[in-house]
Design an enzyme around this catalytic site. Structure first.
Site, short mmCIF file in Angstrom:
data_model
loop_
_atom_site.label_atom_id
_atom_site.label_comp_id
_atom_site.label_asym_id
_atom_site.label_seq_id
_atom_site.Cartn_x
_atom_site.Cartn_y
_atom_site.Cartn_z
CG ASP A 191 -2.26 -1.05 8.17
OD1 ASP A 191 -1.75 -2.12 7.83
OD2 ASP A 191 -1.79 0.05 7.85
CG ASP A 231 2.08 -3.31 6.63
OD1 ASP A 231 0.97 -2.78 6.43
OD2 ASP A 231 3.14 -2.67 6.71
CD GLU A 290 -0.48 2.48 4.75
OE1 GLU A 290 -0.47 2.78 5.95
OE2 GLU A 290 0.43 1.78 4.22
CD GLU A 291 3.14 -0.02 3.56
OE1 GLU A 291 3.78 0.89 4.10
OE2 GLU A 291 2.74 -1.03 4.17
CG HIS A 305 -2.46 -0.54 3.14
ND1 HIS A 305 -1.39 -1.21 2.60
CD2 HIS A 305 -2.21 -0.46 4.48
CE1 HIS A 305 -0.53 -1.53 3.56
NE2 HIS A 305 -1.01 -1.09 4.71
CG HIS A 358 7.53 -1.82 6.14
ND1 HIS A 358 7.63 -0.44 6.27
CD2 HIS A 358 6.21 -2.07 6.00
CE1 HIS A 358 6.42 0.09 6.22
NE2 HIS A 358 5.54 -0.88 6.06
#
Length: 500
Positions: free
Chosen positions: A347, A286, A318-319, A274, A441
């Site tokens: 990923d 990520d 994606e997120e 992604h 994140h």
């Protein structure tokens, strides 16, 4: 030079419900002068030095999001994400006519939470967090009302008492999605909702597809919720307040697809990563590591010929809940679906406190071929004398739509917010008792957050998977249909966030 020209792109592709046209089949003959790709040759082309160079450039692109977000980010809809799309597309276009490149526009939802506060009685629960894609409180101001305990899990109209109107609804997690609970509370007049965990620990998740009935929604831990539940059950009135400043917007974004002109177009090897990050940070691990690995392999593959076509995908959104990959699969005709022999998801390939993780995709629970792909990954690690672990194949990444539509799938990772065990420390080194990626994140997911030794190993494994199936599907199960014959278990996740 290849700037996505967003105003023009958005206007020309705004009809996002239009089906993607099937990739055009090139009439170009196979270039006989190129040697057939081999695992050994393309693995040798992959170096950590080149991966580092790409990662440093990606961080520069993430800085384009600073003006809007106050820090580097590549969240969908941001300038950092636009720059990422430009970089991927222009890099592919610079490779000449080896690939057919297409952009697939689709409608997406983006959200950002700027500030929130929850006060229950006279205390602020430590675990309180605003749900992703939550709307703000009215006028982005604090609202005040009594807590009302909703019956059962708040999934039925009958669970909501008449005094829900004007209250802050307290709802137990379980049975239905967070978005369903928020909508039902809103329909019954609640001014905010607090969903508490039915397991130990804090609770964060997403409301998913926006509804006009959604209300400002928080998650809290079971421990923080218990004293209030006890008091409410005893008949106590607990006046409270809630405040969220957030936005939820509908936007148009794009997937990028590149397919080799060479190779059997009826038997495609497909792989994806992604292109977006979360709003909180630049997302270099990520999923910069996955998307850049794909880009590097696509760059090196042009040296070779292939027997089976290879299709690369860079998913947007994606997120926000696997938006790009979900949309892509939903637009495939049955005949186009059947051309994809397998999908490989890449990923988070370089977590600093890494473990070599393989999705435990078995044929008894997934389309036939998923287990053969799993065994290809484990065989690679075994050949190199490396340990690996299996991780759940539970809908947390972009393989989800593929396996639900009959396409075998799998992938590898190096760990996110999971805690490394003592046994895993013995297997992979690193530190037990902390996350595989302590910057998962977060703002600190920068170039320095990547373990380049692990990344190079995994990038070579991705190259190995591409080369293996680009040469032959011998021994790999034939596709049997466009739907998964095995009903998948309901997943608590859709993407990285809990949905129920």
């Amino acid at each position: 030079m290849y700037r996505f020209m967003l105003p023009a792109l958005l206007s020309s592709l705004a009809a996002a419900t239009t089906l993607q046209q099937p990739l055009l089949q090139s009439s170009q003959a196979i270039i006989k002068s190129k040697e057939l790709v081999s695992s050994e040759a393309i693995q040798a082309d992959i170096t950590s030095k080149q991966l580092l160079k790409r990662a440093e450039h990606l961080f520069e692109l993430a800085q384009l999001g600073t003006d809007e977000y106050g820090h580097p980010t590549r969240v969908v809809g941001s300038e950092g994400h636009h720059g990422t799309l430009d970089y991927i597309y222009s890099s592919l276009a610079d490779l000449g006519d080896y690939y057919d490149i297409s952009n697939q526009s689709f409608p997406a939802v983006m959200g950002n939470i700027f500030e929130y506060r929850l006060v229950l009685g006279d205390k602020v629960p430590i675990s309180a967090s605003a749900m992703s894609l939550t709307p703000p409180t009215p006028n982005k101001e604090a609202v005040f009302g009594p807590l009302v305990l909703i019956a059962n899990e708040g999934c039925d109209q009958a669970d909501y008492p008449s005094n829900t109107t004007g209250s802050i609804a307290v709802i137990k997690r379980g049975t239905c999605a967070f978005g369903d609970k928020s909508e039902l509370a809103g329909r019954n007049g609640a001014i905010a909702a607090v969903i508490y965990n039915n397991n130990a620990g804090s609770l964060s998740g997403t409301l998913g597809t926006p509804s006009k009935y959604h209300i400002a929604t928080f998650g809290i831990s079971d421990r923080d919720a218990k004293p209030y539940i006890d008091e409410l059950q005893g008949g106590k009135i607990i006046n409270s307040s809630a405040y969220i400043d957030s936005i939820v917007q509908n936007i148009v974004t794009t997937n990028i697809i590149a397919q080799t002109k060479d190779g059997d177009s009826e038997n495609c090897v497909m792989l994806g990563g992604h292109s977006d990050s979360v709003a909180e940070g630049p997302g270099i691990n990520d999923d910069g590591t996955g998307s850049l690995t794909l880009l590097e392999i696509a760059t090196q593959l042009v040296k070779y010929s292939v027997n089976n076509c290879v299709r690369f995908a860079w998913w947007a959104g994606e997120e926000e809940g696997l938006l790009g990959s979900d949309y892509y699969v939903s637009q495939l005709s049955p005949s186009e679906n059947m051309k994809i022999r397998l999908f490989m998801d890449y990923d988070m390939l370089a977590s600093p406190n890494y473990a070599y993780q393989v999705y435990n995709a078995t044929n008894d629970a997934n389309p036939a071929g998923s287990e053969e792909l799993r065994d290809l990954y484990t065989g690679f690690y075994e050949e190199k004398g490396l340990n690996f672990t299996y991780i759940p194949f539970d809908g947390r990444s972009d393989y989800d739509a593929f396996i639900k539509n009959g396409i075998p799938g799998g992938g590898i990772a190096t760990g996110a917010e999971g805690v490394k065990t003592e046994e895993e420390k013995e297997m992979f080194g690193g530190t037990a008792g902390v996350w595989f990626d302590p910057c998962y994140h977060q703002l600190c997911d920068t170039v320095g957050n990547c373990n380049f030794d692990a990344w190079e190993i995994n990038a070579k494994l991705v190259a190995h998977s591409v080369a293996t199936y680009a040469v032959s599907f011998k021994g790999f199960p034939e596709r049997s249909g466009v739907m998964n014959a095995i009903a998948p278990e309901q997943s608590l996740y859709h993407g990285s966030k809990l949905v129920m």
